[in-house]
Design an enzyme around this catalytic site. Structure first.
Site, mmCIF file in Angstrom:
data_model
loop_
_atom_site.group_PDB
_atom_site.id
_atom_site.type_symbol
_atom_site.label_atom_id
_atom_site.label_comp_id
_atom_site.label_asym_id
_atom_site.label_seq_id
_atom_site.Cartn_x
_atom_site.Cartn_y
_atom_site.Cartn_z
ATOM 1 N N HIS A 1 57.000 -48.051 -14.375
ATOM 2 C CA HIS A 1 57.475 -47.060 -15.360
ATOM 3 C C HIS A 1 56.686 -47.056 -16.665
ATOM 4 O O HIS A 1 57.181 -46.627 -17.706
ATOM 5 C CB HIS A 1 58.969 -47.296 -15.650
ATOM 6 C CG HIS A 1 59.708 -46.036 -16.024
ATOM 7 N ND1 HIS A 1 60.091 -45.739 -17.300
ATOM 8 C CD2 HIS A 1 60.131 -44.999 -15.261
ATOM 9 C CE1 HIS A 1 60.713 -44.578 -17.339
ATOM 10 N NE2 HIS A 1 60.747 -44.105 -16.095
ATOM 11 N N HIS B 1 57.216 -36.088 -7.495
ATOM 12 C CA HIS B 1 58.210 -36.685 -8.386
ATOM 13 C C HIS B 1 59.327 -35.682 -8.606
ATOM 14 O O HIS B 1 59.081 -34.505 -8.838
ATOM 15 C CB HIS B 1 57.519 -37.009 -9.709
ATOM 16 C CG HIS B 1 58.363 -37.659 -10.744
ATOM 17 N ND1 HIS B 1 58.922 -36.965 -11.792
ATOM 18 C CD2 HIS B 1 58.718 -38.950 -10.930
ATOM 19 C CE1 HIS B 1 59.585 -37.803 -12.572
ATOM 20 N NE2 HIS B 1 59.489 -39.014 -12.077
#
Length: 382
Positions: free
Chosen positions: A185, A285
């Site tokens: 992340h 995504h």
């Protein structure tokens, strides 16, 4: 046919929907959201409405190029997310005009379903084993998780050992019945990323996402050469021009552009085909709403190198609303044996519940990303 009116709807948990109406009664839906900046995107759509009204909605490429190239400034998360929602809605209109799904208008499908995964563990990863087993019971065979809390640019081996143990315990609990994707992340800096990738290789992850922040493409390329784990980048890149450097440096084995941030279906398909030329896989995504997911599935249908699709059903962000709240067919995103079927209806292939959207838009939301700090008081990457 002419565009008459674009309308945005700020709906929970953190989404922005767009409806584009025409003078022939056809409407299309898009999702022009940037997480934590939904009001900004609503304002941007209002600005672009002056340009959109009166245009032929079937001229998708000309509208896309005009929005992208006019006004001097190009690219970036706000403009490209706005274009994304508009592009989705225009393809939805065009599909309804021709009574065909979007993928039929883009060459036809190469698959009728796509593997999917969902999140477990939350922002700060907890209860991973319970989360993974719950997903397995729901029909999934792949999941993704954040691997750590805040992590300093150079942190301790005690922290590294804790991260590895938590993920090793998960791997032992699920065995090979579930594939695991590890998301750094962007909260892991390069010095720690190199160590973690080495330590995690034995756990055989499906991929590692954002091993370093997206601005560090050259550093990711170095990491890619030092690990056998497929590395993923893309959710924070916003056009094919951003991805060019990724492909040229071989920084990733998989790219995960977001249909809601990268310029919509039109640009996603271009990026998917660019990736194929470099033998790079596509894993769109999508921790977002039903419109963005439906648009992503249309891309999955026609990009041969697409192999898995993220989706947000039940994700920890979805407080006060979820995917199926806004669609009339509650089974449209049903997962069976780890796969979601490609919607076959006209346009994006889903039907939105306009009454629920209007009702939830009256409620709205003010979702913001959390602010994290290290023990020394400095801001941490979220």
């Amino acid at each position: 046919m002419k565009i008459t009116k674009p309308t945005t709807y700020l709906v929970p948990p953190r989404w922005l929907f767009l409806k584009i109406e025409t003078d022939e009664g056809l409407t299309g839906w898009g999702e022009p959201v940037l997480e934590g900046h939904a009001e900004t995107l609503a304002a941007k759509i209002a600005e672009l409405s002056d340009f959109l009204c009166g245009r032929d909605p079937l001229h998708i490429e000309d509208i896309w190029q005009s929005l992208y190239r006019s006004g001097c400034y190009r690219g970036g998360p706000v403009l490209m997310s706005a274009i994304s929602g508009i592009d989705m809605a225009l393809w939805d209109i065009k599909g309804k005009y021709h009574d065909a799904p979007v993928h039929a208008l883009l060459g036809g499908p190469v698959r009728n379903r796509v593997r999917t995964y969902c999140w477990i563990g939350g922002d700060r990863p907890r209860n991973l084993i319970e989360g993974a087993k719950a997903l397995m019971d729901a029909g999934y065979d792949a999941c993704k998780m954040n691997i750590c809390d805040e992590l300093q640019i150079v942190d301790s081996y005690a922290r590294i050992d804790g991260i590895v143990k938590r993920l090793a315990d998960l791997r032992e609990a699920v065995g090979t019945k579930m594939d695991l994707a590890f998301d750094f992340h962007g909260r892991v800096h390069a010095p720690m990323a190199k160590i973690l990738l080495k330590e995690l290789e034995a756990l055989r992850p499906m991929f590692v996402e954002d091993a370093v922040v997206s601005a560090q493409v050259d550093r990711m390329a170095d990491l890619a050469r030092s690990t056998t784990i497929p590395l993923v980048i893309g959710e924070r890149l916003h056009s094919r021009y951003d991805f060019r450097r990724v492909f040229e440096t071989r920084a990733a084995s998989v790219v995960n552009p977001d249909t809601a941030h990268v310029g919509g279906i039109s640009e996603m398909v271009r990026i998917g085909h660019m990736a194929e030329a470099y033998d790079v896989a596509l894993a769109p995504h999508c921790p977002l709403g039903p419109i963005a997911l439906a648009a992503s599935l249309q891309v999955d249908a026609i990009c041969h190198n697409a192999f898995i699709q993220e989706q947000s059903l039940g994700i920890h962000y979805n407080q006060g609303g979820d995917l199926t709240d806004y669609v009339t067919d509650k089974e449209v995103f049903k997962v069976e044996n780890g796969f979601i079927s490609i919607p076959q209806g006209p346009g994006l292939g889903i039907e939105l519940d306009a009454d629920v959207i209007s009702e939830r838009a009256a409620q709205g939301h003010r979702w913001r990303a959390p602010v994290w700090r290290h023990a020394d008081g400095s801001i941490a990457e979220w």
